[in-house]
Design a protein around this motif. Structure first.
Motif, PDB file in Angstrom:
ATOM      1  N   SER A   2       0.790  -1.196   0.072  1.00 12.25           N
ATOM      2  CA  SER A   2      -0.163  -0.094  -0.137  1.00 12.25           C
ATOM      3  C   SER A   2       0.755   1.188   0.037  1.00 12.25           C
ATOM      4  N   ALA A   3       0.278   2.447  -0.449  1.00 11.61           N
ATOM      5  CA  ALA A   3       0.989   3.718  -0.566  1.00 11.61           C
ATOM      6  C   ALA A   3       1.488   3.975   0.756  1.00 11.61           C
ATOM      7  N   GLN A   4       0.607   3.828   1.659  1.00 15.66           N
ATOM      8  CA  GLN A   4       1.119   3.991   3.107  1.00 15.66           C
ATOM      9  C   GLN A   4       2.247   3.352   3.844  1.00 15.66           C
ATOM     10  N   LYS A   5       2.497   1.907   3.359  1.00 12.84           N
ATOM     11  CA  LYS A   5       3.539   1.334   3.796  1.00 12.84           C
ATOM     12  C   LYS A   5       4.648   1.921   3.173  1.00 12.84           C
ATOM     13  N   LEU A   6       4.576   2.328   1.835  1.00 10.77           N
ATOM     14  CA  LEU A   6       5.613   2.965   1.427  1.00 10.77           C
ATOM     15  C   LEU A   6       6.464   4.154   2.000  1.00 10.77           C
ATOM     16  N   GLU A   7       5.794   4.718   2.893  1.00 13.19           N
ATOM     17  CA  GLU A   7       6.479   5.984   3.569  1.00 13.19           C
ATOM     18  C   GLU A   7       7.614   5.399   4.158  1.00 13.19           C
ATOM     19  N   ASP A   8       7.503   4.008   4.566  1.00 15.42           N
ATOM     20  CA  ASP A   8       8.490   3.359   5.460  1.00 15.42           C
ATOM     21  C   ASP A   8       9.803   3.006   4.339  1.00 15.42           C
ATOM     22  N   GLY A   9      10.911   3.524   4.543  1.00 16.00           N
ATOM     23  CA  GLY A   9      11.969   3.021   3.794  1.00 16.00           C
ATOM     24  C   GLY A   9      12.412   1.521   3.492  1.00 16.00           C
ATOM     25  N   ARG A  38       7.707  13.412  -4.549  1.00 12.80           N
ATOM     26  CA  ARG A  38       7.582  12.746  -6.016  1.00 12.80           C
ATOM     27  C   ARG A  38       8.086  11.305  -5.703  1.00 12.80           C
ATOM     28  N   ARG A  39       8.973  11.167  -5.032  1.00 16.14           N
ATOM     29  CA  ARG A  39       9.402   9.708  -4.855  1.00 16.14           C
ATOM     30  C   ARG A  39       8.136   8.861  -4.217  1.00 16.14           C
ATOM     31  N   ALA A  40       7.444   9.532  -3.392  1.00 13.34           N
ATOM     32  CA  ALA A  40       6.328   8.549  -2.879  1.00 13.34           C
ATOM     33  C   ALA A  40       5.256   8.496  -3.919  1.00 13.34           C
ATOM     34  N   ALA A  41       5.083   9.641  -4.734  1.00 13.98           N
ATOM     35  CA  ALA A  41       3.981   9.536  -5.739  1.00 13.98           C
ATOM     36  C   ALA A  41       4.513   8.283  -6.755  1.00 13.98           C
ATOM     37  N   LEU A  42       5.724   8.213  -7.071  1.00  9.04           N
ATOM     38  CA  LEU A  42       5.932   7.426  -8.123  1.00  9.04           C
ATOM     39  C   LEU A  42       5.938   6.062  -7.457  1.00  9.04           C
ATOM     40  N   LEU A  43       6.215   5.943  -6.296  1.00  9.01           N
ATOM     41  CA  LEU A  43       6.418   4.537  -5.545  1.00  9.01           C
ATOM     42  C   LEU A  43       5.087   3.952  -5.657  1.00  9.01           C
TER      43      LEU A  43
END
Ligand code: UD2
Length: 471
Positions: A2-9, A38-43
């Motif tokens: 999930s996008a949320q999990k991606l906040e974590d490195g 932007r990194r978060a958006a692409l991830l």
């Protein structure tokens, strides 16, 4: 992921690893150069990419074998219901009555595919917004919706109108329908649903970025209609309403006889799972797929895949051997669509070589002057060989097929308006022989067929006016 999990490195590291392992190591380098938002958006977008599928498509691309839904080597001309057999026959009259009963019983929906990018026409916006009415400037969407409206009135049934869009034009399409009050159809009988998208790659199979923080994606082809019907819940909704057949057509053909009762009747009478209309090809080089059969299955070989010797081959009667051209008008039985999509439908992915703008290593947008990318698409007609019972019905080109593909020349707005004009004049001739207006347009909702038209205009005196617009 999930996008949320991606906040974590940690998850970011796993995304990088997965893309590197899939041969997309440039994605990591690209991420390195982006700021946090932007990194978060692409991830978040990367997390939606089906990497197994992508790897399979790139591997197929590197092997460079043609992708076909039917074995070309053993392909034969198919059986079809030729015009000379059906036109004016009892069989035709029976089919028509049966189709009318099916419409009146509320068993049928209409579906237009309009998710494509329409690059050849060069029109900015959904192709369905393109104006085609010779006098009214009515759009293609209004044209098709008007035909559905005419059928609803004629048969007193709640016939849903389904519209396939893609990410590129979904919002604009919804706004267009809303702004025009759904062209007189009840809003809840217009079902707009979206097809999937797939990444475009360069000739090495590397993902392209359309912007710093966005991959270049393209619609997954009209084969995506079937999966999108199921995934969007539209199939459930149709089943809940008791719909059994879907009349499928393309947005670019204003001449299509939407919900043609005779076609629906032939389909139902034979318990066909997919039925198709075909036109005799204009000439060997015409850019339409051809119907063929192989190992007892029906299919379509796309024009770009048809070997020259098959394209030019002649039959004993001197006509083209593969003469049944695909005009992309089908009836799909709902239970067949359900069965296909339940089992995880796997249609072959065709490759289209296109010019796709991208950002380079300096994040500058490059608009290539040559073809630089591969898009992957499934074709709805590759579902034909999966059916046990099919039907091909020949139809007269002048009555049903005049697509708008190019800006000028053949299959352009000018030829579509010319063919519409001729069709209107044929109808007019039945009611007012000899009337020759300078310009004419019969609105699609004015009458469902020529008989209704003749009954409606009987006694109208002004049929000879110079500009005749019947709304
Ligand atoms: C299509 C047929 C061709 C012939 C011809 C008749 C294919 C591959 N070929 O050729 O055999 O029947 O039409 O006119 O279909 N669309 C989507 N989503 C997509 C791609 C396309 O909705 O991802 C829609 C598009 O909006 C249009 C239709 O499908 O209504 C056909 O697309 P096209 O114009 O690219 O197909 P074309 O002319 O190459």
């Amino acid at each position: 992921v999930s996008a949320q999990k991606l906040e974590d490195g940690g998850d970011e590291a796993s995304v990088r690893r997965r893309f590197a392992a899939a041969g997309q190591d440039h994605v990591g380098a690209h991420l390195d150069r982006l700021d946090r938002p932007r990194r978060a958006a692409l991830l978040a977008q990367l997390a939606t990419v089906d990497l197994d599928l992508l790897q399979r498509l790139v591997a197929e691309m590197k092997r460079d074998r043609p992708i076909v839904g039917l074995d070309i080597g053993s392909a034969e001309p198919p059986d079809w219901l030729a015009l000379e057999r059906v036109a004016g026959s009892d069989e035709e009259r029976r089919a028509r009555r049966l189709g009318e009963e099916r419409l009146a019983a509320g068993k049928v929906a209409a579906l237009v595919v309009a998710g494509g990018q329409g690059t050849r026409l060069g029109f900015d916006g959904p192709k369905g917004c393109f104006e085609v009415g010779p006098l009214s400037r009515r759009s293609l969407f209004a044209w098709h919706a008007g035909k559905v409206l005419a059928a609803r009135r004629r048969f007193g049934a709640r016939i849903p109108f389904l519209v396939l869009t893609s990410q590129a034009n979904d919002e604009a399409t919804r706004e267009f329908f809303a702004a025009q009050d759904h062209f007189g159809l009840p809003a809840d009988d217009v079902m707009i649903f979206r097809q999937g998208m797939l990444p475009a790659v360069d000739f090495e199979g590397k993902l392209l970025f359309e912007a710093e923080d966005r991959l270049a994606l393209a619609p997954d082809g009209h084969g995506g209609t079937l999966t999108a019907l199921a995934a969007s819940g539209t199939l459930d909704a149709l089943e809940a309403r008791g719909i059994e057949d879907v009349f499928y057509f393309q947005v670019d053909n204003p001449l299509v006889k939407v919900l043609d009762p005779a076609f629906l009747g032939h389909h139902h009478e034979r318990a066909s799972q997919v039925s198709s209309k075909a036109c005799r090809k204009r000439d060997a080089a015409e850019k339409v797929g051809v119907f063929a059969s192989s190992e007892g299955r029906l299919g379509i070989i796309e024009y770009s895949d048809l070997p020259a010797e098959m394209m030019n081959a002649r039959a004993a009667d001197g006509d083209l051997r593969f003469r049944a051209g695909n005009i992309a008008i089908h009836v799909f039985a709902i239970d067949f669509v359900r069965r296909l999509t339940q089992g995880g439908l796997r249609l072959p992915y065709h490759r289209a070589i296109k010019s796709v703008p991208y950002v380079d290593a300096n994040f500058e947008v490059v608009t290539p002057s040559h073809k630089n990318a591969v898009k992957f698409e499934t074709f709805v007609f590759d579902a034909l060989p999966l059916a046990e019972r099919t039907l091909v019905l020949e139809t007269a080109r002048e009555e049903e097929f005049s697509p708008i593909k190019n800006r000028e020349g053949e299959d352009s707005p000018a030829t579509a308006r010319r063919d519409l004009d001729a069709a209107f004049r044929r109808w007019l001739a039945t009611a007012a022989p000899g009337a020759a207006p300078e310009a004419i347009e019969i609105a699609p909702s004015f009458a469902f067929d020529v008989e209704e038209f003749a009954a409606k205009v009987a006694g109208v005196r002004d049929l000879a006016s110079r500009r005749l617009l019947l709304e």
